[in-house]
Design an enzyme around this catalytic site. Structure first.
Site, PDB file in Angstrom:
ATOM      1  N   THR A 119     -59.877 -21.411   2.035  1.00  0.00           N
ATOM      2  CA  THR A 119     -60.492 -21.884   0.854  1.00  0.00           C
ATOM      3  C   THR A 119     -62.016 -21.986   0.944  1.00  0.00           C
ATOM      4  OG1 THR A 119     -60.476 -24.047  -0.538  1.00  0.00           O
ATOM      5  CG2 THR A 119     -60.408 -24.417   1.911  1.00  0.00           C
ATOM      6  N   GLU A 120     -62.633 -22.107   0.151  1.00  0.00           N
ATOM      7  CA  GLU A 120     -64.230 -22.081   0.136  1.00  0.00           C
ATOM      8  C   GLU A 120     -64.619 -20.792   0.822  1.00  0.00           C
ATOM      9  OE1 GLU A 120     -65.907 -24.464  -1.257  1.00  0.00           O
ATOM     10  OE2 GLU A 120     -64.180 -25.621  -1.707  1.00  0.00           O
ATOM     11  N   LYS A 131     -63.764 -16.971  -3.547  1.00  0.00           N
ATOM     12  CA  LYS A 131     -63.118 -16.002  -4.311  1.00  0.00           C
ATOM     13  C   LYS A 131     -63.685 -15.986  -5.731  1.00  0.00           C
ATOM     14  CE  LYS A 131     -59.378 -18.586  -3.633  1.00  0.00           C
ATOM     15  NZ  LYS A 131     -60.136 -19.484  -2.584  1.00  0.00           N
ATOM     16  N   THR A 132     -64.019 -17.184  -6.361  1.00  0.00           N
ATOM     17  CA  THR A 132     -64.483 -17.185  -7.774  1.00  0.00           C
ATOM     18  C   THR A 132     -65.919 -16.243  -7.796  1.00  0.00           C
ATOM     19  OG1 THR A 132     -63.248 -19.407  -8.052  1.00  0.00           O
ATOM     20  CG2 THR A 132     -65.305 -18.611  -9.685  1.00  0.00           C
ATOM     21  N   LYS A 186     -56.928 -17.990 -13.764  1.00  0.00           N
ATOM     22  CA  LYS A 186     -57.023 -19.082 -12.659  1.00  0.00           C
ATOM     23  C   LYS A 186     -55.727 -19.876 -13.093  1.00  0.00           C
ATOM     24  CE  LYS A 186     -58.884 -21.371  -9.090  1.00  0.00           C
ATOM     25  NZ  LYS A 186     -59.143 -20.549  -7.848  1.00  0.00           N
ATOM     26  N   SER A 218     -56.778 -26.983  -8.568  1.00  0.00           N
ATOM     27  CA  SER A 218     -57.110 -28.342  -8.479  1.00  0.00           C
ATOM     28  C   SER A 218     -58.691 -28.762  -8.175  1.00  0.00           C
ATOM     29  CB  SER A 218     -56.530 -29.142  -7.193  1.00  0.00           C
ATOM     30  OG  SER A 218     -56.784 -27.942  -6.013  1.00  0.00           O
ATOM     31  N   ASP A 245     -64.421 -23.369 -11.369  1.00  0.00           N
ATOM     32  CA  ASP A 245     -64.162 -21.840 -11.181  1.00  0.00           C
ATOM     33  C   ASP A 245     -63.612 -21.309 -12.444  1.00  0.00           C
ATOM     34  OD1 ASP A 245     -65.021 -22.438  -8.484  1.00  0.00           O
ATOM     35  OD2 ASP A 245     -62.871 -22.681  -7.553  1.00  0.00           O
ATOM     36  N   GLU A 284     -56.872 -14.889 -10.262  1.00  0.00           N
ATOM     37  CA  GLU A 284     -57.251 -15.426  -8.994  1.00  0.00           C
ATOM     38  C   GLU A 284     -56.502 -16.650  -8.381  1.00  0.00           C
ATOM     39  OE1 GLU A 284     -60.920 -18.568  -7.691  1.00  0.00           O
ATOM     40  OE2 GLU A 284     -61.405 -16.947  -9.087  1.00  0.00           O
TER      41      GLU A 284
END
Length: 233
Positions: free
Chosen positions: A12-13, A16-17, A38, A42, A55, A117
């Site tokens: 995560t982080e 990706k977006t 997407k 969350s 995102d 995504e």
């Protein structure tokens, strides 16, 4: 011909977006109609229109095909925690087969370049015995891997690539994304990039420098879509 890819990350982080939106922008610059989904997000905020995820809104802005938010992000969860825990707390049970149906609807629409995504990394749980990786498996999608360039990324990238291949899907390409600013930049970044290029079994689609502005349009200039577009012909 519609070209569809699933975008995952080493963690995560890892951007990706940002990378997904940059890919959409680059495809749009080549004259392609673009769309994105997407499926599960969350960390959504309550708005007058309902739950919204930043995102998913970025993807909606970057694509050229107009789609309602609920189609871009069919499962919006408020707490910024693991999706399966957020879904459980909300009394929801995300179903990969239902999500696959929504994605197929987008894939059969007007867009020529579609991105799905993921959330977090490859093996993110959605429910007991259900993972987000079940979605690209159901759709038989090639995968784009976003590698967050930081200490440990080689191990994360290689293990993710192994898991993708183990699930029977091709790794279409990968993007190196520098997610840390100058004060925390990755030491020996060139050597790490060289190792990733040698060991990952797919072409590097681009190396994204750290962008403090977060404007995905800046990132589009650092991408090469030719491996994605030629592989789908």
């Amino acid at each position: 011909m519609t070209r569809t890819f699933f975008v995952t990350g080493t963690n995560t982080e890892v951007g990706k977006t940002y990378v997904s939106a940059a890919l959409l922008a680059a495809a749009g610059e080549q004259g392609l109609q673009t769309a994105a989904v997407k499926p599960v997000a969350s960390g959504c905020e309550q708005t007058d229109a309902g739950l919204r995820n930043s995102d998913a809104l970025t993807l909606q802005q970057a694509m050229t095909v107009e789609m309602p938010y609920e189609q871009v992000n069919p499962i919006a969860l408020e707490p910024a925690i693991a999706p399966h825990i957020a879904a459980m707390e909300a009394g929801r049970r995300p179903d990969p087969s239902r999500l696959a149906g929504i994605c197929r609807g987008v894939m059969s629409g007007a867009a020529e370049f579609v991105l799905i995504e993921g959330a977090g990394g490859w093996r993110v749980p959605l429910a007991p015995r259900a993972f987000l990786s079940d979605l690209p498996r159901a759709l038989e999608l090639p995968v784009i891997l976003v590698v967050g360039m930081e200490l440990g990324c080689i191990n994360h990238a290689l293990l993710t690539a192994e898991a993708i291949r183990h699930d029977g899907l091709p790794l279409a390409g990968w993007v190196a994304n520098f997610v840390r600013g100058p004060q925390r930049e990755m030491p020996r970044s060139d050597e790490n990039l060289m190792t990733l290029r040698a060991l990952l079994p797919a072409p590097c689609l681009g190396v994204m420098p750290f962008d403090e502005s977060g404007d995905y349009r800046n990132g589009a200039a650092h991408l090469d879509l030719s491996p994605l577009l030629s592989s789908a012909d």
